[in-house]
Design a protein around this motif. Structure first.
Motif, PDB file in Angstrom:
ATOM      1  N   ARG A  43       0.832  -1.207   0.000  1.00 61.42           N
ATOM      2  CA  ARG A  43       0.000   0.000   0.000  1.00 61.42           C
ATOM      3  C   ARG A  43       0.865   1.255   0.000  1.00 61.42           C
ATOM      4  O   ARG A  43       0.545   2.252  -0.662  1.00 61.42           O
ATOM      5  CB  ARG A  43      -0.934  -0.015   1.197  1.00 61.42           C
ATOM      6  CG  ARG A  43      -2.016  -1.094   1.104  1.00 61.42           C
ATOM      7  CD  ARG A  43      -2.610  -1.418   2.459  1.00 61.42           C
ATOM      8  NE  ARG A  43      -3.148  -0.235   3.111  1.00 61.42           N
ATOM      9  CZ  ARG A  43      -3.298  -0.113   4.420  1.00 61.42           C
ATOM     10  NH1 ARG A  43      -2.909  -1.112   5.228  1.00 61.42           N
ATOM     11  NH2 ARG A  43      -3.812   0.981   4.943  1.00 61.42           N
ATOM     12  N   LEU A  44       1.983   1.209   0.725  1.00 64.13           N
ATOM     13  CA  LEU A  44       2.903   2.346   0.734  1.00 64.13           C
ATOM     14  C   LEU A  44       3.495   2.547  -0.648  1.00 64.13           C
ATOM     15  O   LEU A  44       3.571   3.678  -1.155  1.00 64.13           O
ATOM     16  CB  LEU A  44       4.004   2.101   1.760  1.00 64.13           C
ATOM     17  CG  LEU A  44       5.004   3.230   2.015  1.00 64.13           C
ATOM     18  CD1 LEU A  44       4.292   4.466   2.564  1.00 64.13           C
ATOM     19  CD2 LEU A  44       6.080   2.766   2.988  1.00 64.13           C
ATOM     20  N   GLU A  52       3.505   8.328   7.445  1.00 61.83           N
ATOM     21  CA  GLU A  52       3.049   8.730   8.773  1.00 61.83           C
ATOM     22  C   GLU A  52       1.991   7.785   9.332  1.00 61.83           C
ATOM     23  O   GLU A  52       1.871   7.618  10.553  1.00 61.83           O
ATOM     24  CB  GLU A  52       2.490  10.152   8.726  1.00 61.83           C
ATOM     25  CG  GLU A  52       3.513  11.238   8.440  1.00 61.83           C
ATOM     26  CD  GLU A  52       3.945  11.280   6.975  1.00 61.83           C
ATOM     27  OE1 GLU A  52       3.233  10.664   6.143  1.00 61.83           O
ATOM     28  OE2 GLU A  52       4.976  11.904   6.672  1.00 61.83           O
ATOM     29  N   ASP A  53       1.247   7.141   8.450  1.00 63.50           N
ATOM     30  CA  ASP A  53       0.192   6.235   8.891  1.00 63.50           C
ATOM     31  C   ASP A  53       0.651   4.790   9.005  1.00 63.50           C
ATOM     32  O   ASP A  53      -0.141   3.906   9.354  1.00 63.50           O
ATOM     33  CB  ASP A  53      -1.003   6.306   7.931  1.00 63.50           C
ATOM     34  CG  ASP A  53      -1.723   7.651   8.006  1.00 63.50           C
ATOM     35  OD1 ASP A  53      -1.714   8.259   9.095  1.00 63.50           O
ATOM     36  OD2 ASP A  53      -2.269   8.096   6.980  1.00 63.50           O
ATOM     37  N   CYS A  54       1.908   4.546   8.713  1.00 58.07           N
ATOM     38  CA  CYS A  54       2.443   3.188   8.823  1.00 58.07           C
ATOM     39  C   CYS A  54       2.696   2.821  10.283  1.00 58.07           C
ATOM     40  O   CYS A  54       2.815   3.686  11.154  1.00 58.07           O
ATOM     41  CB  CYS A  54       3.758   3.064   8.045  1.00 58.07           C
ATOM     42  SG  CYS A  54       3.564   3.049   6.254  1.00 58.07           S
ATOM     43  N   ASP A  57       6.860  -0.502  13.215  1.00 59.95           N
ATOM     44  CA  ASP A  57       7.806  -1.454  12.624  1.00 59.95           C
ATOM     45  C   ASP A  57       8.169  -1.049  11.198  1.00 59.95           C
ATOM     46  O   ASP A  57       9.340  -1.120  10.797  1.00 59.95           O
ATOM     47  CB  ASP A  57       7.211  -2.865  12.620  1.00 59.95           C
ATOM     48  CG  ASP A  57       7.238  -3.511  13.990  1.00 59.95           C
ATOM     49  OD1 ASP A  57       8.048  -3.081  14.832  1.00 59.95           O
ATOM     50  OD2 ASP A  57       6.441  -4.448  14.209  1.00 59.95           O
ATOM     51  N   VAL A  58       7.203  -0.652  10.420  1.00 55.16           N
ATOM     52  CA  VAL A  58       7.482  -0.236   9.040  1.00 55.16           C
ATOM     53  C   VAL A  58       8.346   1.017   9.032  1.00 55.16           C
ATOM     54  O   VAL A  58       9.315   1.115   8.264  1.00 55.16           O
ATOM     55  CB  VAL A  58       6.183  -0.018   8.259  1.00 55.16           C
ATOM     56  CG1 VAL A  58       6.455   0.680   6.919  1.00 55.16           C
ATOM     57  CG2 VAL A  58       5.484  -1.359   7.997  1.00 55.16           C
ATOM     58  N   ARG A  59       8.041   1.968   9.886  1.00 54.38           N
ATOM     59  CA  ARG A  59       8.854   3.189   9.937  1.00 54.38           C
ATOM     60  C   ARG A  59      10.280   2.869  10.354  1.00 54.38           C
ATOM     61  O   ARG A  59      11.237   3.453   9.823  1.00 54.38           O
ATOM     62  CB  ARG A  59       8.219   4.220  10.876  1.00 54.38           C
ATOM     63  CG  ARG A  59       6.883   4.757  10.391  1.00 54.38           C
ATOM     64  CD  ARG A  59       6.506   6.042  11.128  1.00 54.38           C
ATOM     65  NE  ARG A  59       6.391   5.833  12.568  1.00 54.38           N
ATOM     66  CZ  ARG A  59       5.292   5.440  13.200  1.00 54.38           C
ATOM     67  NH1 ARG A  59       4.190   5.194  12.491  1.00 54.38           N
ATOM     68  NH2 ARG A  59       5.276   5.282  14.516  1.00 54.38           N
ATOM     69  N   LEU A  62      12.065   1.298   7.283  1.00 48.17           N
ATOM     70  CA  LEU A  62      12.370   2.309   6.264  1.00 48.17           C
ATOM     71  C   LEU A  62      13.560   3.170   6.691  1.00 48.17           C
ATOM     72  O   LEU A  62      14.435   3.484   5.866  1.00 48.17           O
ATOM     73  CB  LEU A  62      11.142   3.192   6.019  1.00 48.17           C
ATOM     74  CG  LEU A  62       9.938   2.504   5.394  1.00 48.17           C
ATOM     75  CD1 LEU A  62       8.772   3.492   5.292  1.00 48.17           C
ATOM     76  CD2 LEU A  62      10.273   1.953   4.011  1.00 48.17           C
ATOM     77  N   ALA A  63      13.622   3.525   7.968  1.00 49.50           N
ATOM     78  CA  ALA A  63      14.755   4.317   8.461  1.00 49.50           C
ATOM     79  C   ALA A  63      16.049   3.515   8.395  1.00 49.50           C
ATOM     80  O   ALA A  63      17.103   4.038   8.010  1.00 49.50           O
ATOM     81  CB  ALA A  63      14.482   4.778   9.888  1.00 49.50           C
ATOM     82  N   ALA A  64      15.979   2.229   8.760  1.00 51.95           N
ATOM     83  CA  ALA A  64      17.164   1.381   8.704  1.00 51.95           C
ATOM     84  C   ALA A  64      17.648   1.221   7.271  1.00 51.95           C
ATOM     85  O   ALA A  64      18.860   1.241   7.007  1.00 51.95           O
ATOM     86  CB  ALA A  64      16.854   0.013   9.320  1.00 51.95           C
ATOM     87  N   CYS A  65      16.723   1.054   6.330  1.00 55.70           N
ATOM     88  CA  CYS A  65      17.098   0.917   4.921  1.00 55.70           C
ATOM     89  C   CYS A  65      17.754   2.196   4.399  1.00 55.70           C
ATOM     90  O   CYS A  65      18.693   2.131   3.598  1.00 55.70           O
ATOM     91  CB  CYS A  65      15.876   0.565   4.080  1.00 55.70           C
ATOM     92  SG  CYS A  65      15.286  -1.137   4.309  1.00 55.70           S
ATOM     93  N   ALA A  66      17.267   3.346   4.863  1.00 57.94           N
ATOM     94  CA  ALA A  66      17.874   4.615   4.449  1.00 57.94           C
ATOM     95  C   ALA A  66      19.306   4.715   4.975  1.00 57.94           C
ATOM     96  O   ALA A  66      20.216   5.160   4.259  1.00 57.94           O
ATOM     97  CB  ALA A  66      17.037   5.783   4.969  1.00 57.94           C
TER      98      ALA A  66
END
Length: 238
Positions: A43-44, A52-54, A57-59, A62-66
């Motif tokens: 969906r993202l 912001e609505d995730c 865990d998803v946030r 995403l931060a770790a991948c960045a």
């Protein structure tokens, strides 16, 4: 997860502890699967869900991948194949979390294996370390080396099962040069990501792996050569 998961517990644990591990991994699959249209990641990627609505865990992922994109000069890229796919981090991270929770529940000795991403703790029997065979990329019935340890993460990324599914993000083409990369160290999330990044780098990944602090590696090249770092925790010949 798109893979088989096995769990071996070598000491008594409270009832339901193993069930909680698999419930967590099913939760991760539902949230991060790129094959399920209703997952948060799908969906993202489709633009129907905002960051912001995730979930937290998803946030986090995403931060770790960045961070990994920056630390690997862009070779670890959750968008390497075009669409958002953080699987190169998620599998190792989810197993690391599951193992940590299992340890907190009282299991000091267990082995959790999700398709080649393995978290070892303690011993399978007193005085004996865990032993993990790394599949030979050219012979499914053989291993090319055996890793042993008592508190260790072991991650392997390769092209021998799913083909060229790891892309060089700088060329947009499937990575070549290496057909198998194994990374060992203290954290499975990072070991998994480092193995994926090195595979994407091709042969240049060997020099990059050698510079990692606290992580050891083994690679098999496309032409069948095996290279191991000096500190790789290999099992002694018996």
């Amino acid at each position: 997860m798109g893979t088989a998961v096995s769990l071996e517990i070598a000491d008594p644990v409270p009832p339901g502890a193993a069930d909680e591990v698999f419930a967590w991994l099913r939760e991760v699959d539902a949230r991060f699967s790129t094959y399920k249209e209703d997952s948060e990641i799908s969906r993202l990627g489709a633009g129907t869900l905002s960051t912001e609505d995730c979930s937290a865990d998803v946030r986090h992922v995403l931060a770790a991948c960045a961070d990994l994109w920056r630390d690997t000069d862009g070779f670890f890229d959750a968008y390497a194949a075009g669409a958002l796919d953080p699987s190169g981090y998620v599998k190792g991270w989810s197993v690391e979390v599951a193992s940590t929770r299992l340890a907190a529940a009282g299991s000091r000795n267990h082995c959790l294996n999700a398709g080649g991403d393995v978290r070892l703790r303690g011993e399978p029997a007193p005085g004996r370390p865990w032993r993990i065979g790394i599949r030979h990329p050219f012979d499914a019935s053989a291993v090319c080396l055996v890793i042993e340890g008592r508190d260790l993460a072991v991650a392997t990324s390769g092209t021998y099962e799913r083909g060229g599914h790891v892309y060089d993000p700088h060329t947009g083409k499937p990575a070549t040069g290496l057909c198998s990369v194994t990374v060992t160290g203290p954290d499975l999330a990072l070991a998994d990501a480092y193995a994926t990044a090195a595979l994407a780098m091709g042969r240049a990944g060997m020099a990059w792996l050698a510079k990692l602090d606290g992580y050891e590696s083994a690679v098999v090249t496309d032409d069948g050569e095996l290279f191991c770092s000096a500190g790789l925790p290999q099992a002694k010949a018996q």
